[in-house]
Design a protein around this motif. Sequence first.
Motif, PDB file in Angstrom:
ATOM      1  N   MET A   1       0.800  -1.185   0.000  1.00 11.07           N
ATOM      2  CA  MET A   1       0.000   0.000   0.000  1.00 11.07           C
ATOM      3  C   MET A   1       0.850   1.258   0.000  1.00 11.07           C
ATOM      4  SD  MET A   1      -3.389   0.331   0.072  1.00 11.07           S
ATOM      5  CE  MET A   1      -4.816   0.283   1.069  1.00 11.07           C
ATOM      6  N   ASP A   2       1.888   1.257   0.806  1.00 14.26           N
ATOM      7  CA  ASP A   2       2.749   2.421   0.919  1.00 14.26           C
ATOM      8  C   ASP A   2       3.486   2.685  -0.392  1.00 14.26           C
ATOM      9  OD1 ASP A   2       3.853   4.577   2.252  1.00 14.26           O
ATOM     10  OD2 ASP A   2       5.667   3.424   2.700  1.00 14.26           O
ATOM     11  N   GLU A   3       3.913   1.630  -1.069  1.00 21.44           N
ATOM     12  CA  GLU A   3       4.611   1.789  -2.343  1.00 21.44           C
ATOM     13  C   GLU A   3       3.680   2.334  -3.416  1.00 21.44           C
ATOM     14  OE1 GLU A   3       6.527  -1.823  -3.459  1.00 21.44           O
ATOM     15  OE2 GLU A   3       7.594  -1.996  -1.569  1.00 21.44           O
ATOM     16  N   GLN A   4       2.422   1.883  -3.422  1.00 21.88           N
ATOM     17  CA  GLN A   4       1.469   2.367  -4.414  1.00 21.88           C
ATOM     18  C   GLN A   4       1.172   3.855  -4.226  1.00 21.88           C
ATOM     19  OE1 GLN A   4      -1.904  -0.155  -4.058  1.00 21.88           O
ATOM     20  NE2 GLN A   4      -1.032  -1.793  -5.305  1.00 21.88           N
ATOM     21  N   SER A   5       0.975   4.277  -2.992  1.00 15.60           N
ATOM     22  CA  SER A   5       0.700   5.698  -2.764  1.00 15.60           C
ATOM     23  C   SER A   5       1.919   6.553  -3.100  1.00 15.60           C
ATOM     24  CB  SER A   5       0.263   5.936  -1.326  1.00 15.60           C
ATOM     25  OG  SER A   5       1.309   5.596  -0.445  1.00 15.60           O
ATOM     26  N   GLN A   6       3.113   5.997  -2.866  1.00 16.81           N
ATOM     27  CA  GLN A   6       4.328   6.723  -3.212  1.00 16.81           C
ATOM     28  C   GLN A   6       4.454   6.857  -4.726  1.00 16.81           C
ATOM     29  OE1 GLN A   6       7.928   4.908  -1.752  1.00 16.81           O
ATOM     30  NE2 GLN A   6       8.622   6.876  -0.941  1.00 16.81           N
ATOM     31  N   GLU A   7       4.109   5.808  -5.479  1.00 15.48           N
ATOM     32  CA  GLU A   7       4.152   5.872  -6.940  1.00 15.48           C
ATOM     33  C   GLU A   7       3.154   6.891  -7.462  1.00 15.48           C
ATOM     34  OE1 GLU A   7       3.689   2.070  -8.751  1.00 15.48           O
ATOM     35  OE2 GLU A   7       5.299   1.166  -7.576  1.00 15.48           O
ATOM     36  N   LYS A   8       1.949   6.953  -6.860  1.00 18.36           N
ATOM     37  CA  LYS A   8       0.958   7.929  -7.303  1.00 18.36           C
ATOM     38  C   LYS A   8       1.452   9.353  -7.080  1.00 18.36           C
ATOM     39  CE  LYS A   8      -3.267   5.259  -6.863  1.00 18.36           C
ATOM     40  NZ  LYS A   8      -4.572   5.157  -6.200  1.00 18.36           N
ATOM     41  N   LYS A   9       2.089   9.601  -5.948  1.00 16.91           N
ATOM     42  CA  LYS A   9       2.623  10.933  -5.681  1.00 16.91           C
ATOM     43  C   LYS A   9       3.719  11.292  -6.669  1.00 16.91           C
ATOM     44  CE  LYS A   9       1.564  11.262  -0.805  1.00 16.91           C
ATOM     45  NZ  LYS A   9       2.109  11.341   0.547  1.00 16.91           N
ATOM     46  N   GLU A  10       4.542  10.337  -7.045  1.00 21.25           N
ATOM     47  CA  GLU A  10       5.611  10.612  -7.991  1.00 21.25           C
ATOM     48  C   GLU A  10       5.071  10.889  -9.387  1.00 21.25           C
ATOM     49  OE1 GLU A  10       8.376   7.414  -7.817  1.00 21.25           O
ATOM     50  OE2 GLU A  10       8.944   7.822  -5.750  1.00 21.25           O
ATOM     51  N   THR A  11       4.001  10.208  -9.788  1.00 23.89           N
ATOM     52  CA  THR A  11       3.453  10.424 -11.124  1.00 23.89           C
ATOM     53  C   THR A  11       2.699  11.741 -11.215  1.00 23.89           C
ATOM     54  OG1 THR A  11       1.478   9.147 -10.574  1.00 23.89           O
ATOM     55  CG2 THR A  11       3.283   7.978 -11.666  1.00 23.89           C
ATOM     56  N   ASN A  12       2.248  12.304 -10.069  1.00 27.48           N
ATOM     57  CA  ASN A  12       1.532  13.573 -10.094  1.00 27.48           C
ATOM     58  C   ASN A  12       2.459  14.779 -10.031  1.00 27.48           C
ATOM     59  OD1 ASN A  12      -0.972  12.432 -10.380  1.00 27.48           O
ATOM     60  ND2 ASN A  12      -1.320  12.301  -8.172  1.00 27.48           N
ATOM     61  N   LEU A  13       3.736  14.563 -10.115  1.00 27.97           N
ATOM     62  CA  LEU A  13       4.707  15.652 -10.191  1.00 27.97           C
ATOM     63  C   LEU A  13       5.252  15.690 -11.615  1.00 27.97           C
ATOM     64  CD1 LEU A  13       6.539  17.821  -8.854  1.00 27.97           C
ATOM     65  CD2 LEU A  13       8.190  15.982  -8.532  1.00 27.97           C
ATOM     66  N   VAL A  14       5.030  16.816 -12.287  1.00 27.36           N
ATOM     67  CA  VAL A  14       5.518  16.981 -13.652  1.00 27.36           C
ATOM     68  C   VAL A  14       6.454  18.182 -13.673  1.00 27.36           C
ATOM     69  CG1 VAL A  14       4.884  17.411 -16.053  1.00 27.36           C
ATOM     70  CG2 VAL A  14       3.394  16.026 -14.624  1.00 27.36           C
ATOM     71  N   VAL A  15       7.678  17.939 -14.075  1.00 24.47           N
ATOM     72  CA  VAL A  15       8.670  18.998 -14.201  1.00 24.47           C
ATOM     73  C   VAL A  15       8.909  19.244 -15.687  1.00 24.47           C
ATOM     74  CG1 VAL A  15      11.017  19.704 -13.669  1.00 24.47           C
ATOM     75  CG2 VAL A  15       9.737  18.324 -12.024  1.00 24.47           C
ATOM     76  N   CYS A  16       8.725  20.470 -16.101  1.00 19.90           N
ATOM     77  CA  CYS A  16       8.881  20.842 -17.504  1.00 19.90           C
ATOM     78  C   CYS A  16       9.998  21.877 -17.646  1.00 19.90           C
ATOM     79  CB  CYS A  16       7.589  21.416 -18.062  1.00 19.90           C
ATOM     80  SG  CYS A  16       6.212  20.304 -18.029  1.00 19.90           S
ATOM     81  N   PRO A  17      11.215  21.424 -17.973  1.00 14.67           N
ATOM     82  CA  PRO A  17      12.263  22.411 -18.244  1.00 14.67           C
ATOM     83  C   PRO A  17      11.974  23.145 -19.553  1.00 14.67           C
ATOM     84  CG  PRO A  17      13.112  20.158 -18.382  1.00 14.67           C
ATOM     85  CD  PRO A  17      11.665  20.066 -18.061  1.00 14.67           C
ATOM     86  N   ALA A  18      12.587  24.275 -19.702  1.00 17.59           N
ATOM     87  CA  ALA A  18      12.369  25.079 -20.907  1.00 17.59           C
ATOM     88  C   ALA A  18      12.980  24.404 -22.118  1.00 17.59           C
ATOM     89  CB  ALA A  18      12.975  26.456 -20.729  1.00 17.59           C
ATOM     90  N   SER A  19      12.317  24.559 -23.230  1.00 18.21           N
ATOM     91  CA  SER A  19      12.849  24.088 -24.505  1.00 18.21           C
ATOM     92  C   SER A  19      13.956  25.039 -24.943  1.00 18.21           C
ATOM     93  CB  SER A  19      11.720  24.073 -25.540  1.00 18.21           C
ATOM     94  OG  SER A  19      12.201  23.687 -26.790  1.00 18.21           O
ATOM     95  N   LYS A  20      14.886  24.543 -25.696  1.00 18.39           N
ATOM     96  CA  LYS A  20      16.038  25.361 -26.080  1.00 18.39           C
ATOM     97  C   LYS A  20      15.794  26.197 -27.340  1.00 18.39           C
ATOM     98  CE  LYS A  20      18.324  23.583 -22.738  1.00 18.39           C
ATOM     99  NZ  LYS A  20      17.830  24.055 -21.477  1.00 18.39           N
ATOM    100  N   GLU A  21      14.783  25.857 -28.145  1.00 19.02           N
ATOM    101  CA  GLU A  21      14.585  26.543 -29.423  1.00 19.02           C
ATOM    102  C   GLU A  21      14.349  28.046 -29.304  1.00 19.02           C
ATOM    103  OE1 GLU A  21      12.809  23.677 -28.775  1.00 19.02           O
ATOM    104  OE2 GLU A  21      13.673  22.268 -30.188  1.00 19.02           O
ATOM    105  N   PRO A  22      13.479  28.519 -28.401  1.00 26.91           N
ATOM    106  CA  PRO A  22      13.299  29.978 -28.321  1.00 26.91           C
ATOM    107  C   PRO A  22      14.583  30.708 -27.922  1.00 26.91           C
ATOM    108  CG  PRO A  22      11.513  28.856 -27.198  1.00 26.91           C
ATOM    109  CD  PRO A  22      12.523  27.811 -27.541  1.00 26.91           C
ATOM    110  N   GLY A  23      15.331  30.151 -26.993  1.00 25.96           N
ATOM    111  CA  GLY A  23      16.583  30.778 -26.574  1.00 25.96           C
ATOM    112  C   GLY A  23      17.617  30.809 -27.675  1.00 25.96           C
ATOM    113  N   VAL A  24      17.656  29.740 -28.458  1.00 30.76           N
ATOM    114  CA  VAL A  24      18.609  29.690 -29.569  1.00 30.76           C
ATOM    115  C   VAL A  24      18.263  30.753 -30.614  1.00 30.76           C
ATOM    116  CG1 VAL A  24      19.401  28.260 -31.492  1.00 30.76           C
ATOM    117  CG2 VAL A  24      19.254  27.291 -29.202  1.00 30.76           C
ATOM    118  N   ARG A  25      16.990  30.987 -30.833  1.00 34.62           N
ATOM    119  CA  ARG A  25      16.591  32.043 -31.773  1.00 34.62           C
ATOM    120  C   ARG A  25      17.030  33.419 -31.274  1.00 34.62           C
ATOM    121  NH1 ARG A  25      10.850  30.910 -34.680  1.00 34.62           N
ATOM    122  NH2 ARG A  25      11.400  28.892 -35.533  1.00 34.62           N
ATOM    123  N   TRP A  26      16.883  33.661 -29.973  1.00 35.06           N
ATOM    124  CA  TRP A  26      17.341  34.935 -29.423  1.00 35.06           C
ATOM    125  C   TRP A  26      18.842  35.082 -29.600  1.00 35.06           C
ATOM    126  CZ3 TRP A  26      14.017  38.515 -28.936  1.00 35.06           C
ATOM    127  CH2 TRP A  26      12.738  38.290 -28.448  1.00 35.06           C
TER     128      TRP A  26
END
Length: 165
Positions: A1-26
């Motif tokens: 049970m503890d492992e399942q709830s831990q997996e659910k918490k991990e899947t509900n975290l989304v980290v989106c780093p910036a794409s490099k294309e706009p910076g490269v254009r600048w």
Amino acid sequence: MDEQSQEKKETNLVVCPASKEPGVRWIIFACFLLIGGIYCFVDHFIWGKYQYPEPFDWNAYLSYLFNHYGAILFPAAAVILIIRAVISMRRKLIADEEGIGYVGKEKIRWDAFKSLDASKLKSKGILKLKYDSNGREKVLTLDNWKLQNFRSLVELVEKKITAEK
């Protein structure tokens, strides 16, 4: 049970780093400005072309202004664009159980969102989220071109906002 709830918490975290294309254009645009500034500097200050015209002539005067001030303004603008590119490439969006927001900025809670506009999601990869901030309606625009890991972000946003409403 503890492992399942831990997996659910991990899947509900989304980290989106910036794409490099706009910076490269600048950065590319900044390089063109820097090259133009170097050209104006060499042409005006080293080779001595385009000096102030004594019998006043508009074309000669505009050439003088372009080369004299372009040698200063073009590199200054290039530095500003490079700083903007670095800042845009270092941005990171985080969405979790509490809300969504960029690192270093205020996180918007999921219950503050009123609606989402996915009309341009398939064609342009743009998702607009409308939310309340101190009694004013604001829009958070999520763009596939500017963010990595966008598909996971859209799944989480749709799950959270449609579950709230």
